[in-house]
Design a protein around this motif. Structure first.
Motif, PDB file in Angstrom:
ATOM      1  N   ASN B 222     -19.151  51.463  12.630  1.00 14.34           N
ATOM      2  CA  ASN B 222     -18.398  51.279  13.630  1.00 14.34           C
ATOM      3  C   ASN B 222     -18.435  49.963  14.607  1.00 14.34           C
ATOM      4  OD1 ASN B 222     -17.097  53.819  13.349  1.00 14.34           O
ATOM      5  ND2 ASN B 222     -18.903  54.967  14.267  1.00 14.34           N
ATOM      6  N   GLU B 228      -8.650  50.599  11.288  1.00 15.35           N
ATOM      7  CA  GLU B 228      -8.637  51.406  10.226  1.00 15.35           C
ATOM      8  C   GLU B 228      -7.556  50.915   9.293  1.00 15.35           C
ATOM      9  OE1 GLU B 228      -9.732  54.422   9.612  1.00 15.35           O
ATOM     10  OE2 GLU B 228     -10.078  55.385  11.554  1.00 15.35           O
ATOM     11  N   LYS B 229      -7.822  51.029   7.724  1.00 21.48           N
ATOM     12  CA  LYS B 229      -7.123  50.613   6.816  1.00 21.48           C
ATOM     13  C   LYS B 229      -6.534  52.059   6.016  1.00 21.48           C
ATOM     14  CE  LYS B 229      -8.457  45.894   5.856  1.00 21.48           C
ATOM     15  NZ  LYS B 229      -9.135  44.941   4.969  1.00 21.48           N
ATOM     16  N   SER B 264      -3.076  48.000   8.303  1.00 15.67           N
ATOM     17  CA  SER B 264      -4.103  48.167   9.167  1.00 15.67           C
ATOM     18  C   SER B 264      -3.597  48.514  10.457  1.00 15.67           C
ATOM     19  CB  SER B 264      -4.745  46.667   9.232  1.00 15.67           C
ATOM     20  OG  SER B 264      -5.071  46.478   8.037  1.00 15.67           O
ATOM     21  N   LYS B 267      -8.045  51.572  15.484  1.00 17.04           N
ATOM     22  CA  LYS B 267      -8.550  52.810  15.061  1.00 17.04           C
ATOM     23  C   LYS B 267      -8.553  53.877  16.247  1.00 17.04           C
ATOM     24  CE  LYS B 267     -13.419  53.348  13.144  1.00 17.04           C
ATOM     25  NZ  LYS B 267     -14.638  52.747  12.945  1.00 17.04           N
ATOM     26  N   ASN B 268      -9.000  55.013  15.878  1.00 11.28           N
ATOM     27  CA  ASN B 268      -8.619  56.267  16.813  1.00 11.28           C
ATOM     28  C   ASN B 268      -7.579  56.463  17.407  1.00 11.28           C
ATOM     29  OD1 ASN B 268     -11.417  56.595  16.249  1.00 11.28           O
ATOM     30  ND2 ASN B 268     -12.376  55.479  17.860  1.00 11.28           N
ATOM     31  N   ASN B 292      -7.667  56.482   3.486  1.00 14.65           N
ATOM     32  CA  ASN B 292      -8.344  55.423   4.145  1.00 14.65           C
ATOM     33  C   ASN B 292      -9.267  54.579   3.406  1.00 14.65           C
ATOM     34  OD1 ASN B 292      -7.187  56.832   6.602  1.00 14.65           O
ATOM     35  ND2 ASN B 292      -8.804  55.299   7.545  1.00 14.65           N
ATOM     36  N   VAL B 294     -12.535  52.846   3.433  1.00 17.70           N
ATOM     37  CA  VAL B 294     -13.440  52.934   4.577  1.00 17.70           C
ATOM     38  C   VAL B 294     -14.262  51.652   4.271  1.00 17.70           C
ATOM     39  CG1 VAL B 294     -15.851  54.134   5.044  1.00 17.70           C
ATOM     40  CG2 VAL B 294     -13.771  55.364   3.959  1.00 17.70           C
TER      41      VAL B 294
END
Lengths: 385, 313
Positions: B222, B228-229, B264, B267-268, B292, B294
């Motif tokens: 984080n 996020e991908k 891409s 995030k969240n 996803n 990671v």
């Protein structure tokens, strides 16, 4: 500590190369020496009885003792003995190859006597000259034991009888060891020295800056000194057992006298001092080069040990004596030469002061090795890993 | 904290190997130390173990300072070095007995512990074998058994899975987890980030003698990214769909590689993911698989240091 000792006995004795270098290789060496440089049996296959003369001294007691000795059953097997009136006449007979050698005795300025032996080799093939010399000398040694000792005991002014081969300085030896013996003693010392090589492995394996096993020992609750002593004692034990087996082989199988039966205690002292010093030498090398790999340390140590062995006469006959005469310093700093000569003295001399002196010098070398090792260790004290 | 390292400095002449390093390791966890060669991991561990004297700082293990005379502390520590450190001439049993004997004097107790250690690493049928007759993986297990037989509370493991086959590696990792279950605290260094991710509860990344990041693996991941991908493998997709996805808010980039789309986004933002899926559905795109991507610890290391961890190990 006893557990460490027992475990290390297994570790050291189960390494085949250890046993090869300290036991089997010296056995091969001495066996080859014995085979090539002549035993009594080998010589007798090639030669007749040795023809020798004794130049009479005109001292009735000496002359009669020597005559009696040569006429004893034991010596009759080896010799054909005659009395000569003049040294010059015997010398001529040697030159004409009519006899193989002769004895004569000279009175020294200090009132002592020196027993000389002159040999001629021409009656033998060149390849057997040394063997003949050995045979001749052995016979002469018997004369010394049976004749001169009783005389020395009875006659106050015959305090020291010296015996030598032709062409060699008289001061070197009272009795001359056989050729096989000359090469055998350094081979025993070789075994002693190479115990140091095993000790090198033990020292590394117990040192945290040289091995991971040592690191584990360092981090354990066991006192490091106890572990270290246990490992070194085990190495010493294995070296000592190998040495005893080698000695018994030499004494009882090859029948080369190393004093195992006649001077057992002295021999043990020589072995113990030798083993301790070889372990200390190894410790010094390991401590001086702590950052070198095991292979490099082994190479350095092996080179030093082989050089010592060579200089002690393990490869060249009489090299040790030549070094002692012409470069004495090199002789006295070489434990191999000192120890080898000590065993020689045990077998062929009555006066053992030289043995004690040599052992003292070897012990002194050991102290020097120890001091250097401790100083080197202190230098690295703060960097254990 | 079972181990506390404060402001540790270790210098070799001019070179600073460890530079004001702080670590706090909780009891009962597996703590990973990651870093390239020369990062200062080994120096840090050796300082912790008392094998090296530090120039500054303090190290407390179980509340005490490590020293060669602190036997109470020593009996709580087990070490598994990177190099196999056993005796070739002793059998499996004798090797473990030798090292266990450095801590445990009572013969009966030691015998029991050695048997337990042999069983723990799965060498029961090999206990009369010498290391020469064992495979690399089995020797590694023996190496571990020698370090844990005396049941230490804290175990230092330095790359215990180097050069072992996958089967032995799994067995070793299972063993490490079992040791943790039994209550041991493990300080674990490894080249293999997958391993560290798999077993370590907390990780410290060390570079040039400094801790550049520490925390749980999730915390570390984080730390480095707010993106996020999403990867979607399809049976065919038109460029029109790509354009529509690009128009969604918070989308950072969209790449099309044959039938695969890599997206891409911030995030969240769950709504973004729903909007992407909606576009896919509206256009009747058939999906083969979707997942996803990671970030790994390698990504973290790369972001923090600019170096590939494995290439530098």
């Amino acid at each position: 500590m006893f557990k460490t000792y027992k475990d290390w006995l297994k570790i050291v004795s189960r390494k085949p190369m250890n046993i090869f270098w300290i036991l089997f290789f010296p056995i091969i060496l001495v066996t080859l020496f014995k085979m090539t440089m002549g035993s009594v049996d080998l010589v007798s296959g090639f030669s007749d009885k040795i023809k020798i003369e004794f130049v009479k001294t005109n001292i009735a007691m000496i002359d009669s003792q020597i005559e009696n000795a040569f006429n004893s059953d034991e010596l009759k097997n080896y010799c054909e003995f005659n009395i000569s009136d003049e040294k010059q006449a015997s010398q001529e007979k040697v030159e004409k190859e009519e006899i193989d050698g002769y004895f004569y005795i000279e009175r020294n300025e200090d009132g002592t006597f020196t027993l000389f032996a002159k040999t001629g080799y021409s009656s033998f093939a060149n390849s057997m000259i040394e063997s003949f010399s050995e045979e001749f000398v052995n016979t002469a040694n018997k004369v010394y034991d049976t004749v001169m000792k009783p005389i020395a005991e009875k006659t106050e002014d015959i305090r020291q009888a010296k015996f030598t081969k032709s062409g060699e300085p008289t001061y070197e030896q009272e009795k001359v060891p056989s050729m096989a013996s000359i090469f055998t003693y350094p081979a025993i010392i070789y075994s002693i020295l190479f115990t140091g090589l095993i000790a090198q492995y033990s020292i590394r394996a117990m040192s945290s800056n040289m091995s991971y096993t040592g690191m584990r020992v360092e981090l354990s609750t066991e006192k490091k000194s106890k572990t270290f002593i246990g490992a070194i004692l085990a190495t010493f034990t294995v070296g000592f057992i190998a040495l005893m087996l080698l000695t018994m082989y030499i004494q009882f199988i090859l029948k080369i006298d190393v004093g195992l039966t006649s001077r057992f205690g002295y021999l043990m002292i020589i072995y113990i001092v030798g083993l301790i010093v070889s372990i200390l030498l190894s410790s010094m090398i390991v401590m001086l080069f702590p950052n070198k790999s095991e292979e490099t340390q082994t190479s350095i140590l092996t080179s030093i040990l082989m050089l010592m062995y060579f200089l002690s006469g393990g490869m060249v006959d009489n090299l040790s004596l030549m070094i002692k005469k012409y470069v004495p310093f090199l002789y006295y700093i070489n434990p191999a030469a000192l120890l080898s000569d000590s065993i020689n003295y045990l077998s062929y001399k009555d006066n053992l002061s030289v043995v004690w002196f040599n052992l003292g010098m070897v012990a002194l070398s050991g102290v020097v090795y120890l001091i250097v090792a401790v100083l080197a260790l202190r230098r690295k004290k703060n960097e254990l890993y | 904290m079972i181990i506390e390292v404060k402001n540790l400095v270790k210098k070799y002449s001019e070179k600073t190997a460890v530079d004001h390093l702080d670590l706090q390791i909780k009891e009962g966890i597996i703590y990973g130390l990651l870093g390239p060669n020369g990062a200062g991991k080994s120096t840090t561990i050796n300082c912790m173990l008392g094998l090296l004297k530090s120039n500054e700082g303090s190290i407390k293990i179980l509340g005490e300072e490590m020293s060669s005379n602190n036997l109470k502390l020593k009996e709580n520590i087990g070490v598994i070095p990177q190099n196999v450190s056993v005796f070739e001439e002793l059998t499996v049993y004798q090797n473990i007995d030798f090292f266990c004997g450095l801590y445990i004097k009572d013969k009966e107790k030691r015998k029991k512990l050695v048997e337990e250690a042999i069983e723990f690493v799965g060498l029961t049928e090999y206990k009369k074998y010498t290391p020469k007759k064992l495979s690399g993986g089995l020797v590694r297990r023996l190496n571990i058994a020698c370090g844990i037989a005396h049941k230490p509370k804290i175990i230092f493991m330095d790359e215990p899975t180097v050069a072992v086959d996958p089967q032995s590696r799994n067995s070793i990792l299972e063993g490490v987890l079992k040791l943790k279950e039994q209550g041991s605290t493990i300080i674990y260094t490894s080249h293999y980030m997958e391993e560290v991710e798999q077993i370590c509860d907390e990780v410290a990344i060390i570079d040039s003698g400094k801790v550049i990041a520490k925390g749980t693996t999730e915390e570390l991941k984080n730390m480095i990214t707010d993106t996020e991908k999403l990867v979607i493998h399809t049976y065919g997709v038109e460029n029109k769909v790509i354009e529509e996805i690009k128009n969604i808010a918070d989308i950072k980039s969209v790449e099309k590689d044959n039938n695969t789309i890599k997206i891409s986004y911030k995030k969240n933002q769950n709504s973004t993911l729903l909007k992407i899926l909606q576009v896919i559905e509206d256009n009747g795109v058939n999906i083969d698989k979707i997942y996803n991507e990671v970030p790994t610890l390698n990504t973290v290391f790369l972001e923090l240091t600019g170096k590939q961890l494995r290439d530098n190990m």
